[in-house]
Design a protein around this motif. Sequence first.
Motif, PDB file in Angstrom:
ATOM      1  N   SER A   1      42.369  30.209  17.482  1.00 31.32           N
ATOM      2  CA  SER A   1      42.483  30.501  18.916  1.00 31.32           C
ATOM      3  C   SER A   1      43.936  30.740  19.288  1.00 31.32           C
ATOM      4  CB  SER A   1      41.962  29.326  19.732  1.00 31.32           C
ATOM      5  OG  SER A   1      40.650  29.032  19.381  1.00 31.32           O
TER       6      SER A   1
ATOM      7  N   ASP B   1      36.828  34.706  21.536  1.00 31.72           N
ATOM      8  CA  ASP B   1      37.066  33.415  20.903  1.00 31.72           C
ATOM      9  C   ASP B   1      35.745  32.660  20.797  1.00 31.72           C
ATOM     10  OD1 ASP B   1      37.989  31.089  19.905  1.00 31.72           O
ATOM     11  OD2 ASP B   1      39.544  30.767  21.405  1.00 31.72           O
ATOM     12  N   GLU B   2      35.157  32.647  19.651  1.00 33.39           N
ATOM     13  CA  GLU B   2      33.862  32.002  19.412  1.00 33.39           C
ATOM     14  C   GLU B   2      32.879  32.267  20.550  1.00 33.39           C
ATOM     15  OE1 GLU B   2      34.003  28.049  17.888  1.00 33.39           O
ATOM     16  OE2 GLU B   2      36.135  28.202  17.432  1.00 33.39           O
TER      17      GLU B   2
HETATM   18 MG   LIG Z   1      39.532  27.627  18.838  1.00 32.08          MG
END
Ligand SMILES: [Mg+2]
Lengths: 262, 297
Positions: free
Chosen positions: A55, A183-184
């Motif tokens: 991240s 991000d995910e």
């Molecule tokens: Mg992360």
Amino acid sequence: MNKNIDVIENPVLKVEDLCIAYNKSDSKYAVKNVNVTVKKNSITAIMGPSGCGKSTMLRAINRMHELYPDIKTEGKIYLNGENIMKMDTIQLRRKIGMVFQRPNPFPTMSIYDNVIAGYKLNGIRIKKSERDDIVERSLTNVALWDEVKDSLHKKGTFLSGGQQQRLCIARSIAFQPDVILLDEPTSALDPIATSKVEDLLVELQKDYTIVLVTHNMSQAARISEYSMFMYLGDLVEYGKTDMMFTNPRNKKTEEYLTGKFG
Amino acid sequence: MSTEKSSIDLTKNNTYRSVKDKVFLWTVIVISIITISPIVMIIGKLVWKGFRQINFSFFTAVTPSTFEAMTAVANGEIIPGGIVNGITGTLLLVLMASLIAIPVGIIIGLFLYENPGKRYADLIRNLSDILQGVPSIVLGLIAYLWVVKNITQGYSALAGSVALAIMMLPLIIRSTEETMKMIPGTLKEAGLALGVPYYKVIIKVLIPSGISGLSTGVLLAISRILGETAPLMLTTLGNPMINWDVTAPTSAVPLLIWDFYNDPNMVDLIWSSSLFLMGFVLTLNIISKRISAKSKA
Ligand SMILES: [Mg+2]
Ligand SMILES: Nc1ncnc2c1ncn2[C@@H]1O[C@H](COP(=O)(O)OP(=O)(O)OP(=O)(O)O)[C@@H](O)[C@H]1O
């Protein structure tokens, strides 16, 4: 040059010697000396165990870290050859969209307004017909149009988690950015919603360059063309996803991909 | 066999449970009665003593003279006149105090939210807490010195508003900061990630998202100052007529209650005015509760 890291010709994004620390005063780097190039109109996955800096690295690309004065970012990132550190953050973020881990539609806005939030919040005036087009096109792109076309003026927060996430993706593509950072994006979603988002990303790579952080190796294997493997802030390996999965060049990568840690 | 046994166990357990249940129930009932009885008694007393005076002229006429009141009382009639000068005065004071305190309070609250952990932000937060503890009469004295002596050269609605605004400030600052903290940080990031300048994110994303918290804070601050009497005695003085001039002395409902208390002929008006004030405060409280309940739903 690190032989475990492939170099792509004419990359959309080029990261040079990127180092990021969360605390200006100490030398504990969350991302260490990353050099990488990202291919246009492809999906690039960033993998690695929790806390390895995925991240952190992603958020450097649209300069999100600048919100937090303690964070120190060194190195250079180029978008189509242009140094992003020298660009206006506002312009930069219009060219590089971002989708977050948890769906975060604006709770005070309708579905319609969420899609054109980039225009609305920036006070960019466009004709109603044009707005309608943008909303329809963006929602169609994320395969949400049929589900919500009759409730465009309901609040975006009434949608299910997966629909909300697709709405957030629609919001980020309404401006037609060059790159979308995710991000995910599916970690808060169930398998069906996840596979819808994955299908959508595969579709979207025709028009956009997608950089996707994922915890989920099989997701990376399913949809990404290139993969990065990060470990303790280092970029350990970068190359074609199928190559990496069948024939990893680094021992750590192999251990991670075979589930020895993670 | 085995079913029998287990059913016996269950009943045993049941008697114990039902006793425990009853004890608990009665404790809750007693505690609830203790808690609500003062408010019920207060409202009951106000309604009982005050409702007779509440009629059309109560809201449309200014306060009667002592003589009018005395004659009415002597004849066993209800006191003529009303408290419209107090109502308009209170509205004027609250309006002006809000005009001062809401923007200033929200800006300071946003500033505190934006600078967590900074030394100067902590300082401001502590000062605001201290301000909340300053007795209102002291704020009245300050407003007297600042405004009555220097700006309006005499008792004025403005002076009273300044005192009330200072009382509202810490409440609004606190509620703004708390409200903003409740808004998920990802919302701010979502706005910025769309290339929206920071100040526009605050104005168009954060404030609308927290609007119910902000308005709850403002309403509570207003209901907090509605009944203030002491600072007004030192600043707005009172006025037997309707006044909309911010530089002139003005009346207010709590000031009138104090006047009525000091005039044996007007006693009946105390209750109706208090009932009105209480109703006003209660309404604001209920509205703010509903707003915050709605936003949580
Ligand atoms: Mg992360
Ligand atoms: N706000 C922060 N302040 C200080 N350190 C942080 C902060 N966020 C992350 N870190 C540290 O930076 C390192 C990298 O974190 P990062 O969030 O990039 O990991 P990640 O790979 O995204 O992990 P995950 O898969 O769990 O999301 C971690 O060691 C973490 O402890």
